[in-house]
Design an enzyme around this catalytic site. Structure first.
Site, PDB file in Angstrom:
ATOM      1  N   TYR A 163      14.857 -29.593  23.686  1.00 44.34           N
ATOM      2  CA  TYR A 163      14.213 -30.967  24.308  1.00 44.34           C
ATOM      3  C   TYR A 163      14.769 -31.639  23.511  1.00 44.34           C
ATOM      4  O   TYR A 163      14.826 -31.890  22.093  1.00 44.34           O
ATOM      5  CB  TYR A 163      12.802 -30.469  24.274  1.00 44.34           C
ATOM      6  N   HIS A 190      18.276 -24.000  25.368  1.00 44.25           N
ATOM      7  CA  HIS A 190      18.111 -25.562  25.065  1.00 44.25           C
ATOM      8  C   HIS A 190      17.296 -26.198  24.078  1.00 44.25           C
ATOM      9  O   HIS A 190      16.246 -25.278  23.881  1.00 44.25           O
ATOM     10  CB  HIS A 190      17.442 -26.063  26.618  1.00 44.25           C
ATOM     11  N   CYS A 198       9.572 -16.614  31.141  1.00 44.50           N
ATOM     12  CA  CYS A 198      10.740 -17.108  30.400  1.00 44.50           C
ATOM     13  C   CYS A 198      11.541 -16.186  29.879  1.00 44.50           C
ATOM     14  O   CYS A 198      12.780 -15.934  30.309  1.00 44.50           O
ATOM     15  CB  CYS A 198      10.440 -18.088  29.331  1.00 44.50           C
ATOM     16  N   SER A 237      15.124 -18.662  30.558  1.00 41.52           N
ATOM     17  CA  SER A 237      14.992 -20.250  29.698  1.00 41.52           C
ATOM     18  C   SER A 237      14.291 -20.148  28.390  1.00 41.52           C
ATOM     19  O   SER A 237      13.132 -19.713  28.004  1.00 41.52           O
ATOM     20  CB  SER A 237      13.824 -20.663  30.865  1.00 41.52           C
ATOM     21  N   ARG A 279      19.046   5.355  30.890  1.00 36.75           N
ATOM     22  CA  ARG A 279      19.550   3.939  31.054  1.00 36.75           C
ATOM     23  C   ARG A 279      18.834   2.976  32.234  1.00 36.75           C
ATOM     24  O   ARG A 279      19.008   1.929  32.381  1.00 36.75           O
ATOM     25  CB  ARG A 279      21.138   3.737  31.750  1.00 36.75           C
ATOM     26  N   ARG A 280      17.464   3.605  32.124  1.00 39.67           N
ATOM     27  CA  ARG A 280      16.585   2.990  32.955  1.00 39.67           C
ATOM     28  C   ARG A 280      15.390   2.582  32.269  1.00 39.67           C
ATOM     29  O   ARG A 280      14.086   2.357  32.919  1.00 39.67           O
ATOM     30  CB  ARG A 280      16.184   4.115  34.217  1.00 39.67           C
ATOM     31  N   ASN A 313       9.666 -15.815  19.994  1.00 40.36           N
ATOM     32  CA  ASN A 313       9.737 -14.629  20.972  1.00 40.36           C
ATOM     33  C   ASN A 313      10.693 -13.659  20.387  1.00 40.36           C
ATOM     34  O   ASN A 313      10.539 -12.390  20.468  1.00 40.36           O
ATOM     35  CB  ASN A 313      10.742 -15.084  22.260  1.00 40.36           C
TER      36      ASN A 313
END
Length: 258
Positions: free
Chosen positions: A204, A202, A141, A162, A121-122, A172
């Site tokens: 923009y 978010h 981010c 973010s 789990r590491r 991403n």
């Protein structure tokens, strides 16, 4: 990628309007998750054309440990130009932390664990080095990702503190899906899920019209990704990646908030 369109619609209809560092303003929500079955296709957005070359070259750049944009520019990729200094340097961002956090190679450590202790789990990689944040051109981010093996299948979960949903998030998703495929290949594992988790998620304000345009479009079936196996995680080159059956709508331009 209807899952992504649902996020766009949720943001536009229920998000909270906020100010932000860039001065542009956002509509945001806190905490959101999407899941993609990598065995069902490569999660590259089809409701607008994505620049696949930039996704691959940036990931290879991260994996090299490089933090200067010269390599990217030499390969026709300019996505980091706005943040680089006059010498092209970005400070100790992602690649530095992945491959040399105080002498620790996090990617190598995870690969070793995948091969020798897959129930660990590491198996995490972090870019959020608090001691070096002020030296970075832009704090990470996409902060942390964790691997998980079940029934011989490799899954990965990313935490993105973010999340610029129109420009950044589709990029991403594809990047970390590709990384998961590479890690699975190197560890002789089948493909599981890619789980994307966002913190401050978010849009923009100057991306609202583009998001609404995208919501009018019908997604196409996901493409397939074929990867030629390299000797090690460090030996992949751009030509090892073949995107197959990528059918998409036209690109939608939007300004980057710096």
């Amino acid at each position: 990628m209807q899952t992504y369109l649902t996020l766009l619609e949720t943001l536009l209809t229920t998000g909270v309007d906020k100010s932000d560092r860039t001065g542009v303003g956002t509509r945001s929500l806190f905490g959101y998750q999407m899941r993609f079955d990598l065995a069902a296709g490569f999660p590259l957005l089809t409701t607008k054309k994505m620049h696949f070359k930039s996704i691959v070259y940036e990931l290879l750049w991260f994996l090299s440990g490089n933090t200067n944009i010269a390599y990217l520019n030499q390969n026709g990729v300019s996505i980091w130009d706005e943040w680089a200094d006059k010498n092209g340097d970005l400070g100790p961002i992602y690649g530095k932390q992945w491959r040399n956090w105080a002498g620790r190679d996090q990617i190598h450590q995870v690969l070793t664990s995948l091969k020798t202790n897959p129930d660990s789990r590491r198996m995490l990689v972090s870019s959020w080095n608090v001691a070096q944040l002020e030296e970075m051109a832009l704090p990470p981010c996409h902060v942390l990702f964790q691997f998980y093996v079940a029934n011989g299948r490799l899954s990965c979960q990313l935490y993105q503190r973010s999340a610029d949903v129109f420009l950044g998030v589709p990029f991403n998703i594809a990047s970390y899906a590709l990384l998961t495929m590479m890690m699975a290949q190197q560890a002789d594992l089948e493909l599981g899920d890619f789980v994307w988790t966002g913190g401050d998620v978010h849009l923009y304000r100057n991306h609202f019209a583009q998001a609404q345009e995208q919501l009018k479009r019908q997604p196409y079936p996901l493409p397939k990704m074929h990867i030629k196996r390299a000797k090690s995680i460090d030996d992949y080159v751009f030509e090892d990646f073949l995107l197959v059956d990528y059918r998409c709508h036209a690109a939608i331009k939007a300004p980057v908030a710096v």
